[in-house]
Motif scaffolding. Structure first.
Motif, short mmCIF file in Angstrom:
data_model
loop_
_atom_site.label_atom_id
_atom_site.label_comp_id
_atom_site.label_asym_id
_atom_site.label_seq_id
_atom_site.Cartn_x
_atom_site.Cartn_y
_atom_site.Cartn_z
N GLU A 96 0.83 -1.21 0.00
CA GLU A 96 0.00 0.00 0.00
C GLU A 96 0.86 1.26 0.00
OE1 GLU A 96 -3.11 0.50 2.93
OE2 GLU A 96 -3.75 -1.56 2.60
N GLU A 97 1.89 1.27 0.86
CA GLU A 97 2.81 2.42 0.92
C GLU A 97 3.51 2.62 -0.42
OE1 GLU A 97 5.52 1.78 4.12
OE2 GLU A 97 3.94 1.81 5.63
N SER A 98 3.90 1.52 -1.04
CA SER A 98 4.58 1.58 -2.33
C SER A 98 3.67 2.16 -3.40
CB SER A 98 5.05 0.18 -2.72
OG SER A 98 5.73 0.21 -3.95
N ARG A 99 2.42 1.71 -3.44
CA ARG A 99 1.45 2.24 -4.40
C ARG A 99 1.23 3.74 -4.18
NH1 ARG A 99 -1.03 -2.74 -3.84
NH2 ARG A 99 -2.29 -2.06 -2.08
N ALA A 100 1.18 4.15 -2.92
CA ALA A 100 0.94 5.56 -2.59
C ALA A 100 2.07 6.46 -3.10
CB ALA A 100 0.78 5.73 -1.08
N THR A 101 3.29 5.94 -3.17
CA THR A 101 4.42 6.75 -3.66
C THR A 101 4.50 6.75 -5.18
OG1 THR A 101 6.00 4.91 -3.60
CG2 THR A 101 5.79 6.25 -1.60
N GLY A 102 3.72 5.89 -5.83
CA GLY A 102 3.77 5.81 -7.29
C GLY A 102 4.91 4.97 -7.81
N ALA A 103 5.55 4.21 -6.93
CA ALA A 103 6.69 3.37 -7.33
C ALA A 103 6.23 2.13 -8.09
CB ALA A 103 7.48 2.95 -6.08
N GLN A 104 7.15 1.53 -8.80
CA GLN A 104 6.87 0.30 -9.53
C GLN A 104 6.88 -0.89 -8.56
OE1 GLN A 104 10.22 1.66 -11.97
NE2 GLN A 104 9.19 0.60 -13.64
N ARG A 105 6.13 -1.93 -8.92
CA ARG A 105 6.14 -3.17 -8.13
C ARG A 105 7.27 -4.06 -8.63
NH1 ARG A 105 1.10 -5.76 -6.47
NH2 ARG A 105 1.86 -7.42 -7.79
N ASP A 155 15.22 -3.43 -16.92
CA ASP A 155 14.37 -2.26 -16.69
C ASP A 155 15.03 -1.27 -15.76
OD1 ASP A 155 12.41 -3.50 -18.19
OD2 ASP A 155 11.12 -3.99 -16.48
N GLU A 156 14.84 0.02 -16.03
CA GLU A 156 15.23 1.09 -15.11
C GLU A 156 14.04 1.23 -14.16
OE1 GLU A 156 17.67 3.92 -13.44
OE2 GLU A 156 18.21 2.74 -15.20
N VAL A 157 14.26 0.99 -12.86
CA VAL A 157 13.15 0.92 -11.92
C VAL A 157 13.30 1.92 -10.78
CG1 VAL A 157 12.72 -1.52 -12.41
CG2 VAL A 157 14.24 -0.90 -10.54
N THR A 158 12.14 2.28 -10.22
CA THR A 158 12.07 3.04 -8.98
C THR A 158 11.09 2.29 -8.10
OG1 THR A 158 12.48 5.13 -10.11
CG2 THR A 158 11.47 5.25 -7.93
N MET A 159 11.56 1.82 -6.95
CA MET A 159 10.73 1.02 -6.06
C MET A 159 10.80 1.57 -4.63
SD MET A 159 11.50 -2.86 -7.34
CE MET A 159 13.25 -2.71 -7.54
N HIS A 160 9.72 1.37 -3.90
CA HIS A 160 9.66 1.79 -2.50
C HIS A 160 9.36 0.55 -1.66
CE1 HIS A 160 8.89 4.40 0.94
NE2 HIS A 160 7.87 3.60 1.20
N GLY A 161 10.09 0.38 -0.56
CA GLY A 161 9.87 -0.77 0.29
C GLY A 161 10.70 -0.71 1.56
N GLU A 162 11.01 -1.89 2.07
CA GLU A 162 11.67 -2.01 3.37
C GLU A 162 12.85 -2.98 3.27
OE1 GLU A 162 9.22 -2.36 7.09
OE2 GLU A 162 10.00 -4.39 7.00
#
Length: 125
Positions: free
Chosen positions: A28-37, A45-52
């Motif tokens: 949910e936090e990752s989706r809220a930041t607009g990051a890729q899964r 792929d050039e990626v931007t991800m949010h997580g822990e």
């Protein structure tokens, strides 16, 4: 009727496996930041991800000097490797961060070498 939906949700949260609940919250936090899964990304792929960060390991042997961290975004795990470093302040288990880099495929799965990262503290969440 709204109480029934609330009770179902509450019951599900109380009886749900903690690992699944944690993964759902991180996703949910990752989706809220607009990051890729991570599960949707492919090698190259050039990626931007949010997580822990789940685990961090330092390797000080000369041939394999570096810091390895297990990154989880709620959908998949990605290994982050910083080469030539013995320690990176702030890179520790439990920290939330946004990483950016090119996704590669390693022996154990997805990996990003020397990713750019932005750390988040408890006050940022």
């Amino acid at each position: 009727m709204p109480a029934t939906g609330y009770l179902k949700k509450l019951t599900r949260r109380l009886t749900e496996d903690l690992g699944n609940a944690d993964a759902e919250q991180i996703a949910e936090e990752s989706r809220a930041t607009g990051a890729q899964r991570a599960s949707d990304c492919c090698r190259g792929d050039e990626v931007t991800m949010h997580g822990e960060l789940r685990a961090v390991e330092t390797c000080s042997r000369t041939a394999k000097a570096g810091v390895k961290a297990e990154f989880f975004d709620g959908s998949d795990t990605v290994l982050l490797k910083w080469l030539g470093r013995n320690r990176i302040p702030g890179i520790e288990p439990g920290r939330k961060l946004t990483v950016r880099g090119r996704l590669a495929e390693g022996d154990t799965g997805k990996v990003i070498y020397n990713p750019y990262y932005e750390l988040y503290g408890a006050e940022d969440e």
